[in-house]
Write a protein that holds these residues in place. Structure first.
Motif, mmCIF file in Angstrom:
data_model
loop_
_atom_site.group_PDB
_atom_site.id
_atom_site.type_symbol
_atom_site.label_atom_id
_atom_site.label_comp_id
_atom_site.label_asym_id
_atom_site.label_seq_id
_atom_site.Cartn_x
_atom_site.Cartn_y
_atom_site.Cartn_z
ATOM 1 N N LEU A 288 32.404 27.844 53.762
ATOM 2 C CA LEU A 288 32.338 28.509 53.958
ATOM 3 C C LEU A 288 30.945 27.959 55.474
ATOM 4 O O LEU A 288 30.544 26.434 55.550
ATOM 5 N N ARG B 183 24.639 35.588 53.777
ATOM 6 C CA ARG B 183 25.544 34.942 52.842
ATOM 7 C C ARG B 183 25.740 36.184 51.639
ATOM 8 O O ARG B 183 24.561 36.413 50.522
ATOM 9 N N ASN C 3 30.297 35.864 54.905
ATOM 10 C CA ASN C 3 28.988 35.115 56.023
ATOM 11 C C ASN C 3 29.028 35.543 57.102
ATOM 12 O O ASN C 3 29.829 35.599 57.993
#
Length: 701
Positions: free
Chosen positions: A476, A483, A501
């Motif tokens: 990520l 998130r 994200n």
């Protein structure tokens, strides 16, 4: 009843009697000039190079002619400043002030500094250089409105819609004014830790117009200037300050205008950073199915931590040349890992990048994940993560040797797990819960097991040894921090889920990308500010840019520069402390030793004060021999919050009103209210004043 208890009772009764009648306290601060500390690179320089365009003079030596051109300032004799350039080679005292004066020319009129953290930068206003610990410290004393030219252009961009730039101008002005200090020799920095400030560029016409069109405007709540926090993007939801910076409900209550709300404008802006990582619901029979790695060796390196591809270097460091790029999730044979970290704190993996192990190719550890080679190697990072978590859960009970001996058949459920700030409504999650169907090869087995169902959790945010959440993550984007999980389809229409994200920055207050999108949609700057800062209104302060002086204005060239000192009081850059309560004006003025000039005192309303007691908010004027004011110092008596020169229950009442949010104390008076000197005005300051009144512990001035 004991005597002290009686006094306490009287104090409390007095507080509640007076709390409703104590007058509103306003700052006497002049907001026209702000002092911005310039960050040099490298830090703590002993030499600074500058260039003058237009007319300037030195406050310390107005007779000295400063031609346009280059000058070098350096520290000599430990604490003196030497100026050299354009036929000048002089040494002055521990400080030197370049004063921007009236200019008859039509060309550029600015001072250019070389070697700032922002490179070579042009500045308006005056520039102060002083010696501290053997190095030069640089401070730009610049009109507030002109300072904003150098903030708005870099916190946003000159290309933003004009209404968005106005939002930034008002927000930055409010933030800057709240930074004004009576106890430091500067008010604000020039980096992102406060507000980015990069001087003046006349080409930024839109920025200049936005600042000029909102001149003096600040955002207020219940009559006081608010903390206009802002960040690049909030990810679709503004965050509570008590979440982002700690303090929970108490912090949130202190900032009622920083509410949590959905922000569809932020997510609608294509420039807002956003990431989605897909994982399929059905793995078997799809393009996501694992295949046996065609790379030999016990370990492989999978490319992670990038959006598209990672650079492969010829050696273990970013100073080595790039030999190629490796796509996200591609797999290479691992050869070795460096035994020491590089200067940035990373190990580097050597990989077989070209097919020839003799060729040197390296990938940094945070971009290349070393994993065991095996039967089932997934290119999808979430499936690899799930595989690892299932392995950790069942390896012992099922006698499985490697994580890659586990095959994932399907991801039956995938949902948000643990909230980062439970119960606050924030959509920030730190785990995701998955229900999966898997098969595996037990150690020594030649065939797959039957299918089993397992429930596991994967980390959306990892923690350090102290339990604090980290933004860094194997797959990520580490620059983003909001998130979560939702159902989705891939580009081919396959059902599954995505980890979302978003949020570039803290997410509190105004989103710059959201403001940009709102302006594109036709919203005015007032509407945008009202959206991000609840129940606030605009107030206009007097921030007119002062007229430039002629050579020697404020320091008559025919008069020697006055100096001031005191053995009883403490003279700061812009304030004077160390004053006992109930000090008479005559005694106060008599405590100063002045050469080549005189001193006088004025009240907060700028009227001469010749009798009575000195109080917080009064201003001490230092004058030269002709009577011109060349320096002013705001009086701060710790504990004297209302400026009457005494420390009593009225001051306690004022602080209590501030704590309750009824009437906020500002400016010099707030410095006086911070009795404990911890940069907060709270119950501890009330306690200190109580002890002072009772005589158990006097306030140290």
């Amino acid at each position: 009843m004991n005597k002290k208890r009686k006094v306490f009772t009287i104090l409390f009764i007095s507080i509640f009697l007076f709390v409703s009648i104590i007058p509103t306290i306003f700052a006497s601060t002049d907001y026209k000039i702000i002092r911005a500390r310039i960050t040099m690179s490298p830090a703590s320089p002993k030499t600074v190079n500058l260039s003058l365009s237009g007319a300037y003079y030195l406050a310390e030596n107005p007779d000295l002619i400063l031609d346009e051109g280059d000058y070098t300032l350096s520290v000599v004799d430990t604490n003196k400043v030497k100026i050299k350039g354009k036929n000048i080679d002089v040494t002055v005292g521990s400080q030197v002030n370049f004063i921007r004066q009236k200019h008859s020319g039509t060309g550029s009129h600015h001072l250019t500094l070389k070697g700032t953290v922002h490179g070579t930068v042009n500045y308006l206003g005056n520039m102060r250089f002083h010696v501290s610990s053997g190095s030069l410290v640089v401070t730009n004393h610049v009109p507030l409105e002109q300072y904003l030219y150098g903030v708005v252009a870099y916190e946003m961009s000159n290309a933003f819609p004009i209404e968005a730039l106005k939002v930034q101008a008002v927000s930055a002005r409010s933030y800057a004014i709240r930074s004004f200090s009576t106890t430091r020799d500067f008010d604000i920095g020039d980096t992102a830790s406060t507000q980015v400030y990069r001087g003046y560029n006349p080409n930024f016409k839109n920025v200049i117009k936005a600042v000029d069109d909102t001149k003096g405007q600040v955002v207020t709540y219940n009559g006081r200037i608010i903390a206009t926090y802002y960040s690049a993007s909030n990810g679709g939801q503004t965050e509570l300050p008590g979440n982002t910076w700690g303090g929970g409900t108490t912090k949130n209550n202190a900032y009622p205008y920083l509410a949590q709300k959905d922000d569809p404008y932020d997510t609608a802006n294509p420039s807002s950073l956003y990431q989605e990582v897909f994982v399929p619901k059905t793995v078997d029979g799809t393009k996501y199915i694992a295949t046996e790695s065609n790379v030999d060796g016990d370990f492989v390196v999978r490319i992670v931590g990038v959006t598209t591809a990672a650079n492969i270097r010829s050696g273990p460091g970013t100073n080595f040349s790039i030999v190629g790029t490796a796509p996200l999730n591609s797999i290479y044979k691992w050869i070795s890992t460096t035994s020491e970290k590089d200067s940035a704190g990373f190990f580097w993996h050597r990989i077989n990048f070209t097919g020839n192990e003799a060729d040197t190719a390296y990938i940094r550890e945070d971009l290349g994940q070393k994993i065991e080679n095996g039967r089932f190697v997934y290119s999808n990072p979430i499936l690899t993560d799930i595989q690892s978590q299932v392995f950790a859960k069942i390896k012992s009970s099922r006698n499985i040797k490697n994580a890659t001996d586990i095959k994932i058949n399907s991801v039956n459920t995938f949902a948000n797990g643990k909230e980062r700030w439970p119960g606050t409504g924030s959509r920030s999650y730190v785990t995701a819960n998955a229900g999966v169907t898997v098969q595996f090869y037990a150690a020594g087995a030649s065939s797959l097991s039957s299918k089993i169902n397992e429930n596991i959790a994967i980390e959306l945010m990892k923690t350090n040894s102290n339990g604090s959440y980290l933004m860094s993550h194997p797959y990520l984007n580490s620059n983003l921090r909001l998130r979560g999980v939702k159902a989705a389809k891939d580009s081919g229409g396959l059902d599954g889920y995505v980890i979302t994200n978003a949020r570039y920055g803290h997410g509190v207050g105004m989103s710059q990308r959201g403001a940009q999108q709102m302006a594109r949609a036709g919203k005015t700057y007032r509407e945008i500010l009202s959206f991000y800062f609840d129940k606030t209104e605009l107030k206009t302060l007097e921030t007119t840019v002062p007229e430039l002086p002629s050579r020697g204005d404020g320091t008559d060239a025919t008069q020697p520069a006055p100096t001031i000192s005191s053995s009883k009081h403490k003279l700061q850059s812009n304030s004077v402390t160390g004053i006992a309560e109930k000090t008479s004006v005559s005694a106060f003025l008599g405590n100063f030793s002045v050469n080549n000039g005189s001193v006088s005192l004025v009240a907060a309303d700028k009227k001469a004060k010749t009798s009575g007691n000195v109080g917080t908010g009064d201003v001490l004027y230092l004058k030269d021999g002709s009577g011109k004011v060349v320096k002013s110092y705001s009086v701060v008596i710790y504990g004297d919050v209302n400026g009457d020169g005494e420390i009593n229950v009225f001051d306690i009442a004022a602080i209590r009103r501030d704590i309750l949010g009824a009437v906020k104390i500002q400016g010099t008076y707030r410095s006086a209210a911070d009795v404990t000197r911890d940069s907060n005005v709270d119950i501890f300051d009330v306690s200190a004043i109580r002890r002072h009144i009772l005589g158990t512990s006097k306030i140290n001035q």
